[in-house]
Design a protein around this motif. Structure first.
Motif, mmCIF file in Angstrom:
data_model
loop_
_atom_site.group_PDB
_atom_site.id
_atom_site.type_symbol
_atom_site.label_atom_id
_atom_site.label_comp_id
_atom_site.label_asym_id
_atom_site.label_seq_id
_atom_site.Cartn_x
_atom_site.Cartn_y
_atom_site.Cartn_z
ATOM 1 N N PRO A 114 -51.698 37.905 75.624
ATOM 2 C CA PRO A 114 -50.328 37.380 75.726
ATOM 3 C C PRO A 114 -50.130 36.400 76.881
ATOM 4 O O PRO A 114 -49.254 35.525 76.797
ATOM 5 C CB PRO A 114 -49.484 38.647 75.923
ATOM 6 N N PHE A 115 -50.912 36.525 77.933
ATOM 7 C CA PHE A 115 -50.788 35.577 79.044
ATOM 8 C C PHE A 115 -51.373 34.219 78.680
ATOM 9 O O PHE A 115 -50.754 33.169 78.878
ATOM 10 C CB PHE A 115 -51.502 36.143 80.286
ATOM 11 N N ALA A 135 -40.859 35.701 77.181
ATOM 12 C CA ALA A 135 -41.676 36.830 76.722
ATOM 13 C C ALA A 135 -42.912 37.007 77.614
ATOM 14 O O ALA A 135 -43.326 38.138 77.911
ATOM 15 C CB ALA A 135 -42.086 36.617 75.267
ATOM 16 N N GLN A 136 -43.490 35.911 78.022
ATOM 17 C CA GLN A 136 -44.639 36.003 78.918
ATOM 18 C C GLN A 136 -44.246 36.603 80.266
ATOM 19 O O GLN A 136 -44.961 37.452 80.816
ATOM 20 C CB GLN A 136 -45.258 34.611 79.131
ATOM 21 N N VAL A 137 -43.115 36.166 80.818
ATOM 22 C CA VAL A 137 -42.657 36.714 82.099
ATOM 23 C C VAL A 137 -42.337 38.203 81.956
ATOM 24 O O VAL A 137 -42.638 39.017 82.843
ATOM 25 C CB VAL A 137 -41.448 35.911 82.609
ATOM 26 N N THR A 138 -41.730 38.594 80.854
ATOM 27 C CA THR A 138 -41.415 40.002 80.627
ATOM 28 C C THR A 138 -42.684 40.850 80.526
ATOM 29 O O THR A 138 -42.785 41.943 81.109
ATOM 30 C CB THR A 138 -40.582 40.157 79.347
ATOM 31 N N TYR A 139 -43.666 40.349 79.802
ATOM 32 C CA TYR A 139 -44.943 41.062 79.699
ATOM 33 C C TYR A 139 -45.640 41.120 81.060
ATOM 34 O O TYR A 139 -46.275 42.127 81.401
ATOM 35 C CB TYR A 139 -45.832 40.375 78.668
ATOM 36 N N GLY A 140 -45.524 40.053 81.835
ATOM 37 C CA GLY A 140 -46.100 40.064 83.175
ATOM 38 C C GLY A 140 -45.432 41.084 84.080
ATOM 39 O O GLY A 140 -46.103 41.749 84.892
ATOM 40 N N ALA A 141 -44.105 41.239 83.959
ATOM 41 C CA ALA A 141 -43.406 42.248 84.764
ATOM 42 C C ALA A 141 -43.855 43.657 84.388
ATOM 43 O O ALA A 141 -44.038 44.527 85.259
ATOM 44 C CB ALA A 141 -41.898 42.090 84.575
#
Length: 244
Positions: A114-115, A135-141
């Motif tokens: 996802p990244f 979505a990428q920032v949310t998955y990173g969090a």
């Protein structure tokens, strides 16, 4: 009487007595003066002969030793010294990465999809998608929160080398707090930068503060952190470039 005192108190080599005798016979008028000089000469020669520092053999040996002494950097290295050198850092890291358990390796690499896929898709299509970036920032969090919570699981067992003290347990709450702050930002660029900072702090905790982790896990953490940080920065860079 004088000859007896001379032999008892001032022993000299035979050659020196033989050399000094005729001079006393030839100079009869100054017999007293030459006797005094003869005694002084005998005493000086006796002291010099007893000194070991002026021995010609020792001086010559020390000169030879100094002549044959060579500095360390002039010595040639033997082939064994080159053969005993270990592999480089990259080679050791790749070896450690191969020694990691297969589930940990495959799940970690799968979690990077996802990244990496978000900035790659934007770069191929030449379009910035705000939904994918968020979505990428949310998955990173979520990933940063998971990395911070691992310290609790490492410190809580009774046989763990890390104690469940304030330092270990409080440090594990720092990455989730930064991840929450990244979601609050309305700007994706600020959120991505905050997540990069949180990933760096979590990596510092796992590498420096907990050295008892296995080497394969540390290498896996470094590789994963670098790829995640580059993906987030690539998304922020594409946002700035495409929107302009």
């Amino acid at each position: 009487m004088f000859a007896l005192i001379q032999r008892c108190c001032f022993p000299t080599p035979f050659k020196l007595q033989k050399f000094a005798g005729p001079r006393l016979l030839l100079h009869g008028k100054n017999k007293t003066t030459w006797s005094f000089l003869n005694l002084r000469l005998q005493r000086d020669v006796y002291l010099l002969s007893r000194s070991s520092s002026l021995n010609p053999a020792s001086v010559y040996a020390s000169k030879l030793q100094a002549f044959h002494t060579s500095l360390p950097f002039f010595k040639k290295k033997t082939p064994k010294e080159y053969e005993t050198r270990g592999p480089g850092v990259l080679q050791r890291s790749m070896t450690s990465l191969k020694d990691s358990p297969k589930p940990a390796l495959y799940l970690s690499l799968t979690g990077l999809i996802p990244f990496v896929s978000v900035p790659l898709l934007m770069a191929i299509q030449g379009t910035y998608y705000p939904e994918l970036a968020f979505a990428q920032v949310t998955y990173g969090a979520a990933t940063v929160s998971f990395l911070g919570g691992m310290r609790w699981g490492f410190a809580l067992p009774e046989n763990s080398p890390a104690k469940p003290d304030w330092l270990n347990l409080a440090n594990s709450t720092v990455p989730p707090l930064l991840a929450w702050q990244a979601l609050i930002f309305k700007d994706i660029t600020l959120g991505a930068i905050m997540l990069v900072m949180a990933l760096g702090i979590a990596l510092h905790y796992d590498i420096s503060l907990l050295p008892t982790y296995p080497r394969w896990f540390k290498v896996l953490r470094v590789v994963g952190t670098v790829l995640m940080a580059l993906s987030l920065l690539a998304t922020a860079a594409l946002k700035a470039i495409i929107e302009e």
